[in-house]
Design a protein around this motif. Structure first.
Motif, PDB file in Angstrom:
ATOM      1  N   MET A  50     -65.126  82.625   3.032  1.00 35.41           N
ATOM      2  CA  MET A  50     -64.454  81.799   2.018  1.00 35.41           C
ATOM      3  C   MET A  50     -63.821  80.546   2.644  1.00 35.41           C
ATOM      4  O   MET A  50     -63.443  79.631   1.936  1.00 35.41           O
TER       5      MET A  50
ATOM      6  N   ASP B 105     -64.931  78.093   4.079  1.00 32.85           N
ATOM      7  CA  ASP B 105     -65.591  76.807   3.855  1.00 32.85           C
ATOM      8  C   ASP B 105     -65.853  76.567   2.372  1.00 32.85           C
ATOM      9  O   ASP B 105     -66.611  75.681   2.005  1.00 32.85           O
ATOM     10  N   SER B 106     -65.190  77.336   1.492  1.00 27.29           N
ATOM     11  CA  SER B 106     -65.599  77.319   0.092  1.00 27.29           C
ATOM     12  C   SER B 106     -65.389  75.984  -0.601  1.00 27.29           C
ATOM     13  O   SER B 106     -66.070  75.689  -1.563  1.00 27.29           O
TER      14      SER B 106
ATOM     15  N   LYS C  46     -67.035  69.738  -1.446  1.00 25.43           N
ATOM     16  CA  LYS C  46     -67.279  69.902  -2.887  1.00 25.43           C
ATOM     17  C   LYS C  46     -66.525  68.901  -3.747  1.00 25.43           C
ATOM     18  O   LYS C  46     -66.872  68.696  -4.906  1.00 25.43           O
TER      19      LYS C  46
ATOM     20  N   SER D 149     -59.918  73.019  -6.184  1.00 25.08           N
ATOM     21  CA  SER D 149     -60.206  74.357  -6.707  1.00 25.08           C
ATOM     22  C   SER D 149     -60.649  74.277  -8.163  1.00 25.08           C
ATOM     23  O   SER D 149     -61.580  74.975  -8.585  1.00 25.08           O
TER      24      SER D 149
ATOM     25  N   ALA E  73     -64.162  72.985  -8.291  1.00 23.75           N
ATOM     26  CA  ALA E  73     -65.118  73.985  -7.786  1.00 23.75           C
ATOM     27  C   ALA E  73     -65.339  75.111  -8.785  1.00 23.75           C
ATOM     28  O   ALA E  73     -66.424  75.692  -8.842  1.00 23.75           O
ATOM     29  N   THR E  74     -64.313  75.426  -9.586  1.00 20.34           N
ATOM     30  CA  THR E  74     -64.448  76.552 -10.527  1.00 20.34           C
ATOM     31  C   THR E  74     -64.782  76.086 -11.939  1.00 20.34           C
ATOM     32  O   THR E  74     -64.828  76.907 -12.857  1.00 20.34           O
TER      33      THR E  74
END
Ligand SMILES: [Zn+2]
Lengths: 390, 140
Positions: A1, A3-4, A8, A99, A102-103
């Motif tokens: 995780m 590098d999540s 992005k 975040s 990304a989500t």
């Protein structure tokens, strides 16, 4: 995780209002002006914005701050809130925005912050509201001022590592040297270590020139996904790493006065980016007071613990040095309107990475680290930004 | 936002009242955990070491050492004299607290110096704990 989030999120718009002494404009007006400026820079229209993040203004507190700014702008986001982690706010919200993107909570987020500490508050009001970081029963009644909170860290560092007032002063001299190349900076006349030491003592060992400015101003960025960024007007600046560290709120409760949560935030950001301190072409380090930068240099791994003073005396952080720090002049010389203070380090980083920093453009700016902290070395966020997504 | 000529008075709560009652009686009182025996500061509903929720107020020695300090030359407001010495004090029983050093010479302060508590009357209800430098031989 780890590098999540790497690669992005991209910053595609950046804008600063006039800073310094900006009378006749409310914090809300400055916040709106900054948001519109960043959207124009990105080539993004109001109807395309589906996220808004702000921070509240000391000079004009609003209960639903972000909602009020959205209403003023007539944008109708599906992701909207304001954050307060003091000086750490700028980079904390960038972490949240990454975040959210990304989500899928939002696609295009405007982050805008402004305050008017200089023109809309008395000096005493500004002092009191900032020192309210202290415990209301067990710290604030003693009358401790914000410089004195940081002086407690400085004294402890001096006792533990032999750091000197001259070494703290190097931070102010270095920031001023950068500000000399920035036409928007509030203070541009070069200063020397002797000038810092000759300025009045505020809270021993901190002199007036060890303390950041009190300013008005606003600043904003537009962030979106790396895919969407390719269609924007400007070259994207990518988020490569981010980490946070929150070690205490009240300085009397800090487990260590001389080592901060920046150790944790930096480690997490470096791990995500797959990079280390030696890879950074520049660093924008939160500089409310000069000792803050010295401790951050150590805790973020730019030198060994206890070596911050000697590192500064090599001139490494100055223009032309091996690690230019606060290339816009920082809050010590560019501007410091309170919680938005680190936004200007973020927009500066965007311009450096795009190659748009004018006279002060660094010869090499591929990747850089920005760091903010709030409270009294309490709430830390480190961000690594780069020209390439990976 | 208090007026410029008034000191900031601590907003006492039900939980912290025994601390301030102690100060009125010239006693420094800390919470000691019934489970792990550690002292804590500031007062809380739970032990900051083990999380236990039964704590007992104890009178403590009032002795400690300066962990750090600063001489405030530009005060918060007219209510506070300048210079004032603010200090973090490591109490003999373990916890660290913020306080001020009364009658201290700003030019002869050092981290590690021994101090003992005293109380400054600020109002009928509030006696603020402050510290004074003491000579080493008095330090237990
Ligand atoms: Zn316990």
């Amino acid at each position: 995780m780890a590098d999540s989030l790497r690669g992005k999120l991209a910053i595609v718009g950046a804008f600063d209002t006039a800073v310094g002494v900006v009378p006749g404009k409310t914090p809300t007006e400055l916040c709106v002006e900054a948001a519109l400026g960043a959207m124009a820079d990105a080539g993004i229209g109001r109807s395309q914005v589906d996220g808004l993040i702000t921070c509240n203004a000391f000079a004009e507190p609003i209960m639903y701050h972000a909602e009020a700014v959205a209403e003023y702008l007539q944008i109708f986001p599906r992701y909207c809130f304001s954050v307060n982690t003091g000086g750490g706010t700028t980079f904390t919200v960038l972490h949240h925005a990454a975040s959210a993107i990304a989500t899928g909570m939002a696609e295009v987020i405007v982050i805008s912050m402004a305050d008017s500490l200089r023109s809309s508050m008395t000096r005493e009001q500004a002092k009191r509201v900032q020192s309210s970081t202290g415990h209301p029963q067990f710290e604030q009644p003693y009358g401790i001022t914000v410089p004195a909170y940081y002086a407690l860290i400085a004294q402890a560092h001096m006792a533990e590592y032999g750091t000197t007032a001259e070494q703290f002063a190097e931070v102010a001299v270095s920031c001023r040297a950068h500000a000399a190349g920035n036409p928007t900076a509030q203070k541009r006349e070069p200063i020397t270590v002797d000038d810092v030491l000759a300025s009045p003592l505020i809270a021993d060992p901190l002199h007036l020139l060890d303390c950041s400015l009190v300013s008005d101003g606003g600043s904003a960025v537009v962030v979106t996904s790396a895919e969407r960024a390719r269609d924007c007007a400007q070259a994207p600046v990518y988020l490569l790493g981010v980490g946070e560290g929150h070690s205490h709120e009240h300085i009397s409760q800090a487990q260590n006065l001389t080592t901060s949560g920046a150790v944790d935030s930096g480690r997490l950001a470096y791990e995500m980016a797959g990079l280390g301190p030696g890879d950074m072409d520049f660093a924008q380090l939160y500089d409310c007071f000069t000792p803050t930068v010295l401790v951050e240099l150590e805790d973020l791994g730019f030198c060994d613990k206890g070596e911050g003073g000697a590192f500064l005396q090599t001139g490494a952080t100055r223009p032309g040095g091996s690690l230019p720090v606060n290339t816009h002049g920082g809050m010590l010389s560019h501007c410091h309107p309170g919680n938005p203070g680190a936004m200007f380090a973020l927009t500066e980083s965007v311009w450096q990475l795009r190659g748009q920093a004018g006279e002060r453009q660094l010869p090499k700016a591929e990747v850089g680290l920005v760091h903010g902290q709030g409270g009294i070395m309490s709430s830390h966020t480190s961000i690594i930004l780069g020209r390439e997504a990976a | 936002m208090g007026a410029g000529n008034e000191k900031i008075l601590p907003p006492v709560t039900a939980l912290t009242e025994p601390y301030w009652a102690g100060c009125r009686e010239q006693e420094l009182r800390l919470q000691q955990c019934d489970a792990c025996g550690q002292y804590q500061f500031y007062p809380r509903s739970i032990c900051s070491h083990c999380g236990h929720n039964e704590l007992t107020w104890r009178r403590v020695s009032g002795r400690g050492r300066v962990a750090s300090f600063s001489v405030v030359r530009r005060p918060m407001s007219e209510a506070y004299p300048a210079p004032t010495v603010i200090a973090l004090v490591d109490l003999a029983e373990g916890p660290r607290m913020m306080s001020s050093l009364a009658d201290a010479d700003p030019d002869s302060l050092a981290i590690g110096q021994a101090v003992a508590v005293d109380f400054a009357e600020w109002s009928e209800d509030i006696f603020m704990p402050v510290f004074r430098l003491v000579t080493e031989e008095k330090q237990p």
